[in-house]
Design an enzyme around this catalytic site. Sequence first.
Site, PDB file in Angstrom:
ATOM      1  N   MET A   1      19.311  41.178  30.458  1.00 12.35           N
ATOM      2  CA  MET A   1      19.393  40.322  31.617  1.00 12.35           C
ATOM      3  C   MET A   1      18.453  39.156  31.416  1.00 12.35           C
ATOM      4  SD  MET A   1      18.100  39.149  34.718  1.00 12.35           S
ATOM      5  CE  MET A   1      16.539  39.401  34.007  1.00 12.35           C
ATOM      6  N   PRO A   2      18.881  38.150  30.699  1.00 17.82           N
ATOM      7  CA  PRO A   2      18.039  36.964  30.606  1.00 17.82           C
ATOM      8  C   PRO A   2      18.091  36.133  31.892  1.00 17.82           C
ATOM      9  CG  PRO A   2      19.620  37.072  28.802  1.00 17.82           C
ATOM     10  CD  PRO A   2      19.996  38.117  29.799  1.00 17.82           C
TER      11      PRO A   2
END
Length: 129
Positions: A1-2
């Site tokens: 989850m950037p």
Amino acid sequence: MPLVRIDLQQGRSAIEVRAIADAVQDVMLAVFAAPVGDRYQIITEHPRGHLIAEGSGIGIERSDELVIIQVFHQGRTTEQKTAAYAGLFRILAERTGLASGDLIVSMVENTKEDWSFGAGRAQFLTGEL
């Protein structure tokens, strides 16, 4: 989850801005293996002259089309990061005509305790994520 911050100068159309954001997301999915539907982007448009980025003495020419991308992430390898740099430039050049000197990318690594997705909880630590 950037979590991705995209900074650019004002003047692009909404379609161009979305094309940049979509290209960045495509790289996050392909290279960082982000889950589909896991998109966190902050796009900030700055007045002309409010993004200052010199060439760092390595012969890079910049223009008013400069795009600066910061990617906050956990645990990506050096190989993934370098693939992301290349992928971001390749896709942005293909889709938007971005020049080689008009992309700066910075990776910011953090850990599970550095995230809360709401409700005052650290979901990576509580096992919700």
